[in-house]
Design a protein around this motif. Structure first.
Motif, PDB file in Angstrom:
ATOM      1  N   GLU A 191      41.077  29.957  54.176  1.00 19.41           N
ATOM      2  CA  GLU A 191      41.701  30.149  52.858  1.00 19.41           C
ATOM      3  C   GLU A 191      41.935  28.812  52.169  1.00 19.41           C
ATOM      4  O   GLU A 191      41.685  28.675  50.976  1.00 19.41           O
ATOM      5  CB  GLU A 191      43.016  30.913  52.989  1.00 19.41           C
TER       6      GLU A 191
ATOM      7  N   PRO B 119      38.569  29.819  43.178  1.00 22.56           N
ATOM      8  CA  PRO B 119      39.388  31.034  43.082  1.00 22.56           C
ATOM      9  C   PRO B 119      38.615  32.344  43.243  1.00 22.56           C
ATOM     10  O   PRO B 119      39.101  33.275  43.886  1.00 22.56           O
ATOM     11  CB  PRO B 119      40.011  30.935  41.689  1.00 22.56           C
ATOM     12  N   ALA B 120      37.415  32.442  42.699  1.00 21.79           N
ATOM     13  CA  ALA B 120      36.642  33.683  42.816  1.00 21.79           C
ATOM     14  C   ALA B 120      36.234  33.931  44.271  1.00 21.79           C
ATOM     15  O   ALA B 120      36.261  35.065  44.749  1.00 21.79           O
ATOM     16  CB  ALA B 120      35.421  33.643  41.907  1.00 21.79           C
TER      17      ALA B 120
ATOM     18  N   LEU C 127      37.834  32.792  46.921  1.00 26.57           N
ATOM     19  CA  LEU C 127      39.063  33.119  47.648  1.00 26.57           C
ATOM     20  C   LEU C 127      39.462  34.567  47.396  1.00 26.57           C
ATOM     21  O   LEU C 127      39.842  35.287  48.330  1.00 26.57           O
ATOM     22  CB  LEU C 127      40.192  32.159  47.251  1.00 26.57           C
ATOM     23  N   GLU C 128      39.346  35.013  46.173  1.00 27.33           N
ATOM     24  CA  GLU C 128      39.653  36.409  45.845  1.00 27.33           C
ATOM     25  C   GLU C 128      38.699  37.352  46.568  1.00 27.33           C
ATOM     26  O   GLU C 128      39.116  38.395  47.083  1.00 27.33           O
ATOM     27  CB  GLU C 128      39.602  36.639  44.334  1.00 27.33           C
ATOM     28  N   LEU C 129      37.413  37.021  46.624  1.00 27.01           N
ATOM     29  CA  LEU C 129      36.448  37.836  47.362  1.00 27.01           C
ATOM     30  C   LEU C 129      36.860  37.931  48.831  1.00 27.01           C
ATOM     31  O   LEU C 129      36.850  39.024  49.407  1.00 27.01           O
ATOM     32  CB  LEU C 129      35.037  37.258  47.248  1.00 27.01           C
ATOM     33  N   TYR C 130      37.204  36.820  49.423  1.00 30.85           N
ATOM     34  CA  TYR C 130      37.650  36.816  50.816  1.00 30.85           C
ATOM     35  C   TYR C 130      38.852  37.744  51.004  1.00 30.85           C
ATOM     36  O   TYR C 130      38.853  38.578  51.915  1.00 30.85           O
ATOM     37  CB  TYR C 130      37.992  35.399  51.264  1.00 30.85           C
ATOM     38  N   HIS C 131      39.856  37.640  50.144  1.00 30.14           N
ATOM     39  CA  HIS C 131      41.039  38.503  50.249  1.00 30.14           C
ATOM     40  C   HIS C 131      40.664  39.979  50.091  1.00 30.14           C
ATOM     41  O   HIS C 131      41.157  40.838  50.832  1.00 30.14           O
ATOM     42  CB  HIS C 131      42.098  38.109  49.219  1.00 30.14           C
ATOM     43  N   ARG C 132      39.791  40.261  49.151  1.00 26.62           N
ATOM     44  CA  ARG C 132      39.366  41.643  48.914  1.00 26.62           C
ATOM     45  C   ARG C 132      38.628  42.203  50.136  1.00 26.62           C
ATOM     46  O   ARG C 132      38.891  43.323  50.578  1.00 26.62           O
ATOM     47  CB  ARG C 132      38.485  41.701  47.665  1.00 26.62           C
TER      48      ARG C 132
ATOM     49  N   ARG D 107      38.852  41.144  53.246  1.00 26.18           N
ATOM     50  CA  ARG D 107      39.798  41.245  54.377  1.00 26.18           C
ATOM     51  C   ARG D 107      40.646  42.503  54.246  1.00 26.18           C
ATOM     52  O   ARG D 107      40.894  43.189  55.238  1.00 26.18           O
ATOM     53  CB  ARG D 107      40.715  40.015  54.441  1.00 26.18           C
ATOM     54  N   ARG D 108      41.129  42.794  53.041  1.00 26.37           N
ATOM     55  CA  ARG D 108      41.932  44.015  52.832  1.00 26.37           C
ATOM     56  C   ARG D 108      41.100  45.253  53.169  1.00 26.37           C
ATOM     57  O   ARG D 108      41.604  46.191  53.762  1.00 26.37           O
ATOM     58  CB  ARG D 108      42.428  44.089  51.386  1.00 26.37           C
TER      59      ARG D 108
END
Length: 178
Positions: A157, A164-165, A167-172, A174-175
């Motif tokens: 992270e 930012p895009a 990082l957001e993809l990674y979070h999405r 992972r969820r």
């Protein structure tokens, strides 16, 4: 201590990620040369998604390590020694690695569970994108050195913070996998 203001960004060699991350204040963004090249020469979003395939690796799985240059490997070579060591530690067992160099890229990659590409400083964007497309067509995830190192060291992270895009993809992703 000679900096009057902290830098906005620290870019490190991926091999030094752990040391640099511990030496760099948490409020200073950090990434690596290899991750910058993923964005510049490759497809950062595809390679971020490909990095998550490390979660599904099991001891004995085959991993292709693709080096774009034809350097003479040294004792603690990043692609032949360091990445396998970090990734094996992360998954808790030994993976089976095949390393290719220069312009050699196998026609059939179907037996691999993951392709780990170098930063690709010695080949052009078109060649990197062709390799990524070949992986995509075969359904084989692809990542790069800096991404898989940051992931296996637990600083993914932070290494994606400047993007930012991504990082957001990674979070999405992972969820979705939880």
């Amino acid at each position: 201590s000679r900096l009057h203001r902290p830098p906005a960004l620290v870019v490190t060699d991926s091999q030094a990620f752990a040391k640099v991350a511990s030496d760099t204040p948490a409020d200073v963004q950090l990434t690596s040369f290899s991750i910058l090249f993923s964005r510049y020469r490759g497809d950062l979003m595809t390679q971020v998604a490909g990095t998550l395939a490390a979660e599904n690796l099991k001891p004995g799985d085959r991993v292709l390590v693709a080096e774009a240059c034809s350097h003479h490997p040294i004792g603690d070579d990043i692609g032949r020694v360091k990445i396998p060591q970090w990734l094996n530690e992360y998954i808790g067992g030994e993976l089976t690695y095949t390393t290719i160099q220069s312009h050699d890229f196998p026609d059939d990659i179907s037996s691999y569970k993951l392709v780990i590409h170098c930063g690709a400083c010695m080949i052009n964007r078109r060649e990197v994108l062709n390799r990524i497309m070949k992986c995509r067509r075969a359904g084989i995830p692809i990542t790069n050195y800096g991404l898989v190192i940051a992931y296996s060291l637990g600083i993914f992270e932070r290494a994606l913070g400047p993007f930012p895009a991504a990082l957001e993809l990674y979070h999405r992703l992972r969820r979705r996998s939880l």
